[in-house]
Design a protein around this motif. Structure first.
Motif, short mmCIF file in Angstrom:
data_model
loop_
_atom_site.label_atom_id
_atom_site.label_comp_id
_atom_site.label_asym_id
_atom_site.label_seq_id
_atom_site.Cartn_x
_atom_site.Cartn_y
_atom_site.Cartn_z
N SER A 8 0.58 -1.22 0.10
CA SER A 8 -0.43 -0.12 0.06
C SER A 8 0.85 1.20 -0.38
CB SER A 8 -1.01 0.15 1.15
OG SER A 8 -0.40 0.09 2.35
N ILE A 9 1.67 1.61 0.10
CA ILE A 9 2.66 2.39 0.03
C ILE A 9 2.52 3.06 -1.26
CG2 ILE A 9 5.49 3.19 0.31
CD1 ILE A 9 6.24 1.20 2.23
N ILE A 10 3.21 2.47 -2.42
CA ILE A 10 2.79 3.29 -3.26
C ILE A 10 1.26 3.91 -3.42
CG2 ILE A 10 3.22 3.46 -6.12
CD1 ILE A 10 5.84 3.17 -4.65
N PRO A 11 0.42 2.91 -3.84
CA PRO A 11 -0.90 3.54 -3.19
C PRO A 11 -0.90 4.71 -2.39
CG PRO A 11 -1.91 1.58 -3.62
CD PRO A 11 0.42 1.95 -3.74
N LEU A 12 -0.59 5.10 -1.55
CA LEU A 12 -0.13 6.03 0.17
C LEU A 12 0.15 6.96 -0.63
CD1 LEU A 12 -1.85 5.38 2.44
CD2 LEU A 12 0.24 5.01 3.42
N LEU A 13 1.17 7.32 -1.28
CA LEU A 13 2.34 8.00 -1.32
C LEU A 13 1.74 8.69 -2.46
CD1 LEU A 13 4.59 9.42 -1.59
CD2 LEU A 13 5.95 7.99 -2.91
N THR A 14 0.58 7.95 -3.37
CA THR A 14 -0.25 9.04 -4.84
C THR A 14 -1.29 9.61 -3.95
OG1 THR A 14 0.57 7.44 -5.76
CG2 THR A 14 -1.22 8.30 -6.88
N ILE A 55 -3.45 13.34 -4.22
CA ILE A 55 -4.46 13.63 -3.95
C ILE A 55 -4.91 14.77 -3.02
CG2 ILE A 55 -7.01 12.90 -3.26
CD1 ILE A 55 -6.45 10.78 -4.86
N LEU A 56 -4.13 14.78 -1.91
CA LEU A 56 -4.24 15.29 -0.31
C LEU A 56 -3.79 17.15 -0.50
CD1 LEU A 56 -4.85 12.65 2.37
CD2 LEU A 56 -6.86 14.04 0.59
N LEU A 97 1.96 16.72 7.85
CA LEU A 97 0.38 15.41 7.71
C LEU A 97 0.54 13.84 7.31
CD1 LEU A 97 -2.10 18.31 7.51
CD2 LEU A 97 -1.45 17.82 9.52
N ALA A 98 1.48 13.89 6.52
CA ALA A 98 1.53 13.14 6.18
C ALA A 98 2.25 12.08 7.25
CB ALA A 98 2.56 12.64 4.57
N ILE A 99 2.89 12.55 7.42
CA ILE A 99 3.48 11.30 8.87
C ILE A 99 2.68 10.84 9.96
CG2 ILE A 99 4.52 11.16 10.02
CD1 ILE A 99 6.16 11.19 7.63
N VAL A 100 1.76 11.14 10.26
CA VAL A 100 0.84 11.09 11.13
C VAL A 100 -0.36 10.30 10.92
CG1 VAL A 100 1.63 12.84 13.03
CG2 VAL A 100 -0.05 13.45 11.59
N LEU A 101 -1.16 10.60 9.22
CA LEU A 101 -2.20 10.63 9.15
C LEU A 101 -2.20 9.03 8.88
CD1 LEU A 101 -3.55 14.15 6.85
CD2 LEU A 101 -4.27 12.56 9.29
N PRO A 102 -1.76 8.74 8.35
CA PRO A 102 -1.23 6.50 8.28
C PRO A 102 -1.21 5.95 9.17
CG PRO A 102 0.09 8.01 6.23
CD PRO A 102 -0.27 9.10 7.38
N PRO A 103 -0.55 6.36 9.59
CA PRO A 103 -0.58 5.51 11.32
C PRO A 103 -1.20 6.09 12.02
CG PRO A 103 1.88 6.30 10.93
CD PRO A 103 0.67 7.23 10.31
N ALA A 104 -2.84 6.72 12.07
CA ALA A 104 -3.62 6.24 12.43
C ALA A 104 -4.95 5.51 12.60
CB ALA A 104 -4.51 8.09 12.40
N ILE A 105 -4.91 5.44 11.04
CA ILE A 105 -5.77 3.99 11.21
C ILE A 105 -4.81 2.83 10.85
CG2 ILE A 105 -7.20 3.43 8.84
CD1 ILE A 105 -7.94 6.31 7.91
N SER A 106 -5.28 1.77 11.58
CA SER A 106 -4.91 0.75 11.80
C SER A 106 -5.58 -0.32 11.15
CB SER A 106 -3.49 0.46 12.03
OG SER A 106 -3.03 -0.56 12.95
#
Length: 304
Positions: free
Chosen positions: A148-154, A159-160, A169-178
């Motif tokens: 999911s790294i490449i889609p998440l980076l895109t 998009i955002l 924000l890109a550091i703290v938002l992805p780990p917020a959902i597990s």
């Protein structure tokens, strides 16, 4: 039955008890010896890291291949912490450690709120498609994070538009959902009796108030477990921050370790000192929350 037969039966019972107790003792001895040997096998690299961090490059070379490589240089106490002083003087290790600490704290708060609410809804509320969401959670647990790294980076960049100053924000938002933490919350929340919720509803509490004032206070073990997992994950993360951050002053501690390791003038002792420094917070957090982690896994009957 004669007294002789009774004494014989008692004697046989005593012999059987003694044999059983001996087997139990031997089993415990084997268990603890095997556990100690296995533990030392995993601890040897840590012993070497701590010992080498107190030695000069010459002493490390002298002790290589001997038992002394696992023992700190107590004979040279005047220079015992020289490597640590050099690391903190030459590099911004403290600043980047504070960056990682800030990212971890924000991620922990968001993780508990978002994943806790999602788990509470799936576990306690009734809505169409509930079984489908349960299936999706179990399915996504087995999906590797790397996919999911490449889609998440895109998503973050195009998009955002989380770039430049917003890249934090890109550091703290992805780990917020597990997904895994949602699963942990679901398992624990399912063990909380519904009587607590019913009593709160009778007192006029709504769903969010029940989650905030009833469920969370009863979930301290799983909250500590999730907090430790998130902290370790954010603290040890290197790949994702270097992909999304554009300002090197915002890099977390693991990115700074990479910079330290690439310095041609750094000594092995200084490298080990930097590794010890970055490992201490993880040890402290885990030791402080160890009791709650055990309770968190045991209370919900979690199977991992």
């Amino acid at each position: 039955m004669t007294d002789k037969n009774v004494r014989a039966l008692i004697h046989d019972d005593n012999v059987a008890i003694v044999k059983k107790s001996r087997k139990s003792i031997y089993g415990r001895i084997i268990y603890y010896v095997f556990g100690a040997v296995l533990s030392l096998t995993f601890l040897f690299p840590i012993f070497y890291m701590i010992a080498a961090s107190t030695k000069s490059e010459e002493v490390i070379a002298q002790h290589a291949g001997t038992i002394m490589m696992f023992i700190p240089d107590f004979g040279n106490m005047g220079h015992f912490l020289d490597n640590y002083g050099e690391v903190f003087t030459k590099y911004n290790i403290l600043r980047h450690a504070l960056n990682s600490l800030l990212y971890a704290l924000i991620a922990i708060v968001l993780n508990i709120i978002i994943n806790g609410l999602a788990a509470y809804a799936i576990c306690k509320l009734h809505f169409p498609g509930k079984r489908f969401f349960n299936f999706i959670i179990l399915f996504l647990i087995i999906v590797p994070v790397e996919t999911s790294i490449i889609p998440l980076l895109t998503i973050c960049k195009h998009i955002l538009h989380l770039q430049n100053h917003f890249s934090v924000l890109a550091i703290v938002l992805p780990p917020a959902i597990s997904i895994f933490n949602i699963f942990l919350f679901i398992q624990f929340f399912s063990s909380i009796p519904k009587a607590y919720e019913e009593a709160a509803r009778m007192d006029g509490a709504n769903t969010f108030q029940i989650f905030l004032k009833v469920i969370l206070p009863l979930s301290k073990p799983i909250l500590a477990t999730v907090a430790v997992f998130v902290f370790i994950g954010v603290w040890n993360d290197y790949l994702w921050p270097t992909m999304v951050l554009t300002d090197e002053s915002l890099y977390p501690i693991q990115a700074e370790l990479e910079t330290i390791g690439m310095d041609p003038d750094i000594t092995p002792g200084q490298t080990m000192a930097s590794l010890v420094t970055t490992s201490i917070p993880i040890f402290i957090v885990y030791i402080a929350a160890q009791k709650y982690i055990v309770k968190g896994f045991g209370a919900g009957g979690l199977k991992i």
